[in-house]
Write a protein that holds these residues in place. Structure first.
Motif, short mmCIF file in Angstrom:
data_model
loop_
_atom_site.label_atom_id
_atom_site.label_comp_id
_atom_site.label_asym_id
_atom_site.label_seq_id
_atom_site.Cartn_x
_atom_site.Cartn_y
_atom_site.Cartn_z
N GLU A 773 0.83 -1.20 0.00
CA GLU A 773 0.00 0.00 0.00
C GLU A 773 0.87 1.25 0.00
N ALA A 774 0.24 2.39 -0.30
CA ALA A 774 0.98 3.65 -0.37
C ALA A 774 1.41 4.10 1.02
N GLY A 775 2.60 4.68 1.09
CA GLY A 775 3.12 5.24 2.32
C GLY A 775 3.51 6.68 2.14
N LEU A 776 4.09 7.26 3.20
CA LEU A 776 4.48 8.66 3.19
C LEU A 776 5.99 8.77 3.22
N TYR A 777 6.49 9.87 2.67
CA TYR A 777 7.89 10.24 2.86
C TYR A 777 7.95 11.75 2.94
N ARG A 778 9.04 12.26 3.48
CA ARG A 778 9.20 13.70 3.64
C ARG A 778 9.93 14.26 2.43
N ARG A 779 9.30 15.15 1.74
CA ARG A 779 9.89 15.72 0.52
C ARG A 779 10.83 16.85 0.90
N GLY A 780 12.12 16.54 0.84
CA GLY A 780 13.13 17.54 1.19
C GLY A 780 13.28 17.65 2.69
N GLU A 781 14.45 18.14 3.11
CA GLU A 781 14.72 18.28 4.53
C GLU A 781 13.76 19.29 5.17
N GLY A 782 13.02 18.85 6.17
CA GLY A 782 12.05 19.71 6.83
C GLY A 782 10.79 19.95 6.03
N GLY A 783 10.66 19.27 4.88
CA GLY A 783 9.50 19.47 4.04
C GLY A 783 8.30 18.70 4.52
N PRO A 784 7.19 18.81 3.82
CA PRO A 784 5.96 18.15 4.25
C PRO A 784 6.01 16.65 3.94
N LEU A 785 5.18 15.91 4.69
CA LEU A 785 5.00 14.50 4.40
C LEU A 785 4.03 14.36 3.23
N VAL A 786 4.42 13.59 2.23
CA VAL A 786 3.57 13.40 1.05
C VAL A 786 3.44 11.91 0.78
N GLU A 787 2.31 11.53 0.19
CA GLU A 787 2.11 10.14 -0.18
C GLU A 787 2.82 9.87 -1.49
N GLY A 788 3.48 8.73 -1.58
CA GLY A 788 4.14 8.49 -2.83
C GLY A 788 5.07 7.32 -2.88
N ILE A 789 5.07 6.45 -1.90
CA ILE A 789 5.92 5.26 -2.04
C ILE A 789 5.02 4.15 -2.58
#
Length: 887
Positions: A773-789
């Protein structure tokens, strides 16, 4: 870049995107980055191996074609075995100890019993203690329990008063009669007794002398002599101001009998140095000395009582009831020694056998002592009260034997900073203890030091305490530079600090032992602590530490555990077992705790067979199994619940880790620590090999290879869950400096990535990745959590070699490539969101790959997760720098 037209089959397919140079061995990529397709997947060599692991899985665990074991199907003292189902581990305790939780929970039992792990409550201590003397701590005779004129011993009351009516004693035959108030002119017959004892002895020769009522001055008795009084209540022998000596003829067989009298008012006692001295129904009260037996002498004492023997300052021989030395011998039965000023029994280079004795209030020193070759045996005996030590065995050749003995009520000297031991074995002495209770004592229960040895079988040690002014650090069994020590069928209950503390000795063995520490103390000491090169063997035992752990052995020479359960308190933050040193052998062992549990250490050669580690809480980041810089061979290892990590294989100088049959279930991150993920298997060692394994429901990562080399064969990673913020939930993560070789790998479920390659290299031949299933990762240092794995295989950097892989049912990509090099061949991607996702700088060869049947074919991605986004920011506990830093 022009769109890619997808056919039903891709064969010999090159995917080259914005790369500065082709991978070694690759043909030049097309200038426009296009992909050439020819259909030949049917030409892929078939594999005879199953498409997913583990290769060997018990039929009962097969769910929808995948190995999904559930440890709840096994009992509390069983572990999951991938090939054979549930297998027993730990202690197989009797039903009488089974609590509502299913745990083996032996608890306190009535006085005179001990909690046997095999049979439940069984008798211990004095075997035939009279009912009137059963106190709250076992066999507790009290003088008030017997009528006037008698005294108690464990088997009942010894009634001297009744002897007064048994007169004359017919068994002694004809003799000389004496009565203190007899008129002058007597001839020594019963009708005309003598009034003077000295005259009677002169006339008696070897005939007995019968003393009727009165007080008599006793001269020195030369064998053969036999003096029998009417009863000690009515006949007293007075020694006068000087020493009172009864002596045999040295170098010649002779016998002296002294019976049914009371000895009093003498400066000394009885000194015997030749032949046989029989003492029966004797009372010795208020004398500074009792009986001393020297070379060539033997004394037989029955039905006697010694009381109130004072210690005289400056006198080397005072306050002792019975003293054996220089080869003398004594046997003592149905006798009480009450309030000795120094020693009740002292054996110095001699032998003493005692049975059915009560020894009470030896106030000046150890109650029972064997030194310098002395041999002491006590059976059916109660030792109560007194200060310092109950039994001391000291010196080479000295031996003590205790059988069916109860020892309780000892106390410390008020002016000592450290309490003594109740049983003390020193300087190469040897003590054997059987069916004995040591309870309610001050200080340590047993101390074995300076090459002394101990065998303690079928006993109980409990209720230790620290008296005022004494050190509160109490130990059930204290060993230091000891010889071999063995404890079997022994229960050590409610010790104040440590149940067993052993340092620098030759070896300690526990078999069928129960060690329970006292809950609620401030100390965090473990139930057993072993160090200084001491070897430890524990079999068929239950070890529980409250509030500390069960076992600490950070500097032990070797530790062997067999069929044993070790558990920590429910709120303990310590590991159940801490092991370091040279060698660890564990067979059929169950480690359990309500909170943090683990087996940790450094520099160990470990052999683990049938080991289950079970926890139910999460307070810290202690791994369940972590042996740094170790060589490990494991066969059948189950981890059910852990904090931070299930198994950590780490160390720069580790030997090979060879694990066959691994089950890791429900590894969770500790909630109070933000950002720390749970890891089923953390591989950070040069050579780690795992076969036939299942890692189920980790929170964070199933397998994290952060450094070194990892080989997986027949491994299933199931249902990896993300952190509460949605990050991670990955099956297998290959770190920057790790090399992973996986054969027959199954990754199912999960909320992140099935397999993520962050660097170094991955070889994956034969397996399945499904239902990611889809998970989250942080886009860039200190950036927001986005769905995309939500990818089956996500290759960010490094080298990949993939063959015979099935990837299906993934939320996003079956295969996502960022900038690795490598090859994917003879594999199928179907039922995914996209069959293939790419990013600039990717150089990957697809050879014989089927991408048909996905919702979308291919998608070009722009900004992708970085190494930090996908796992390198995970904080895990660092290995200790030295043994001193072990928990």
């Amino acid at each position: 870049m022009r769109p890619l037209a997808w056919g039903s089959v891709l064969s010999a397919c090159w995917l080259v995107l914005a790369c500065d140079a082709p991978a070694a061995g690759d043909s030049p990529r097309p200038a426009d980055g296009s992909v050439e397709v020819d259909a030949s997947i049917e030409a892929c060599a078939p594999t005879s191996e199953p498409p997913s692991g583990p290769a060997a899985c018990a039929t009962r665990w097969q769910v929808a074609g995948s190995c999904r074991p559930d440890p709840s199907a096994c009992g509390p003292d069983e572990r999951v075995d991938l090939a054979e189902g549930c297998q027993p581990v730990g202690l197989a305790c009797p039903a009488v100890w089974r609590a509502a939780t299913g745990r083996c929970q032996p608890v306190r039992v009535a006085a005179g019993l001990r909690p046997s792990l095999e049979h439940g409550p069984v008798p211990v201590g004095v075997g035939d203690c009279a009912p009137a003397f059963q106190g709250p701590r076992g066999c507790e005779p009290r003088e008030a329990a017997c009528p006037p004129g008698s005294f108690p011993v464990p088997s009942g009351c010894v009634d001297h008063r009744s002897l007064c009516d048994d007169w004359p004693p017919q068994a002694m035959g004809d003799g000389i009669w004496v009565r203190a108030d007899a008129p002058p002119g007597g001839n020594g017959t019963a009708e005309a007794p003598l009034a003077d004892l000295t005259m009677a002895l002169a006339l008696a020769a070897d005939r007995p002398v019968f003393l009727d009522e009165g007080r008599y001055s006793l001269p020195t008795l030369r064998a053969p002599r036999h003096v029998i009084g009417r009863c000690p209540e009515r006949v007293s022998l007075v020694g006068g101001g000087g020493a009172w000596v009864v002596s045999g003829r040295v170098g010649r067989a002779s016998t002296v009998t002294l019976a049914r009298v009371r000895l009093e008012e003498a400066h000394g006692g009885i000194l015997w140095g030749g032949g046989l001295l029989r003492l029966d129904a004797l009372q010795i009260a208020g004398l500074p000395e009792g009986i001393a037996v020297a070379a060539g002498g033997r004394v037989e004492i029955t039905r006697s009582v010694f009381s109130d023997l004072p210690e005289i300052m400056g006198e080397s021989l005072s306050g002792e009831a019975i003293r054996i030395e220089s080869g003398g011998e004594a046997s003592v039965e149905r006798t009480a020694i009450l309030r000795a000023g120094r020693f009740a029994l002292l054996v110095n280079d001699g032998r003493l056998d005692g049975r059915d004795l009560w020894i009470d209030e030896a106030v000046g020193g150890p109650a029972v002592v064997a030194v310098e070759g002395g041999r002491l045996t006590l059976a059916d005996t109660a030792v109560t009260g007194g200060v310092r030590t109950a039994v001391l065995v000291h010196g080479a050749g000295s031996e003590g034997v205790l059988r069916r003995t109860s020892i309780h009520g000892t106390r410390s000297l008020r002016d000592r900073t450290r309490p003594d031991a109740v049983l003390d074995v020193q300087a190469a002495g040897h003590l054997m203890v059987e069916d004995t209770a040591v309870v309610d004592g001050a200080g340590s229960a047993v101390r074995v030091i300076d090459q002394a040895t101990l065998v303690f079988e079928r006993g109980v040690i409990s209720d230790l305490r620290a008296d005022a002014g004494a050190d509160a650090g109490l130990v059930g069994v204290l060993l230091n530079e000891n010889g071999p020590v063995r404890l079997a069928d022994v229960a050590i209950l409610d010790q104040g600090a440590v149940g067993v503390l052993a340092f620098g000795g030759e070896g300690l063995a526990l078999d069928h032992a129960l060690v329970l520490s006292r809950p609620g103390l401030d100390t965090v000491a473990s139930a057993i602590n072993v160090g200084g090169g001491q070897t430890l063997e524990v079999s068929r035992s239950w070890i529980e530490g409250q509030p500390g752990g069960a076992l600490e052995a950070p500097t032990a020479g070797a530790v062997t555990l067999r069929a044993t359960t070790l558990t920590a308190a429910p709120d303990s933050s310590r590991a159940v077992v801490v092991v370091g040193g040279q060698r660890l052998l564990a067979e059929g062992v169950h480690l359990r705790s309500g909170a943090v549990i683990g087996l940790v250490g450094r520099g160990t050669q470990a052999e683990l067979t049938g080991l289950r580690i079970e926890g139910g809480g999460c307070l810290d980041t202690q791994p369940a199994l972590s042996l740094h810089d170790a060589t490990v061979v494991a066969r059948g290892l189950a981890v059910d619940g852990a904090c931070g990590a299930g198994v950590v294989a780490a160390g720069e100088v580790s030997g090979p880790w060879d694990v066959d049959g691994l089950f890791i279930y429900d590894v969770a991150p500790p909630p109070p620590i933000e950002g720390i993920a749970g890891v089923g298997l953390l591989a950070a060692a040069p050579d780690v090999a795992v076969t036939n394994a299942v890692i189920a429901r980790p929170t964070g990562f199933g397998v994290l290879a952060s450094a070194g080399g990892l080989t997986l064969a027949g491994v299933g990673i199931l249902d990896a869950a993300p952190l509460p913020d949605g990050r991670y939930g990955h099956g297998l993560v290959v770190g920057e400096t790790s090399v992973v070789d996986a054969r027959q790998l199954a990754v199912r479920g999960g909320r992140g990535g099935g397999v993520i390659v962050l660097g170094a290299s991955l070889t994956l031949h034969g397996g399945v990745i499904a239902d990611i299933e889809a998970g989250l990762y942080r886009r860039g240092e200190g950036g927001p959590l986005v769905e995309g794995i939500g990818d089956g295989l996500h290759a960010i950097s490094g080298f990949v070699d993939v063959a015979h892989l099935l990837v299906e049912g993934c939320r996003r990509y079956g295969l996502m490539v960022d900038a690795p090099t490598g090859v994917v061949r003879c594999s199928t991607f179907r039922g995914n969101g996209w069959g293939l996702g790419t990013a600039p700088d990717a150089v990957v060869r697809l050879d014989g790959v089927d991408l048909e049947g996905n919702r979308e074919g291919r998608r070009d991605e722009g900004e992708q997760p970085t190494l930090g986004d996908l796992g390198t920011d995970v904080r895990l506990p660092a290995p200790p720098e030295s043994d001193a830093e072990l928990p």
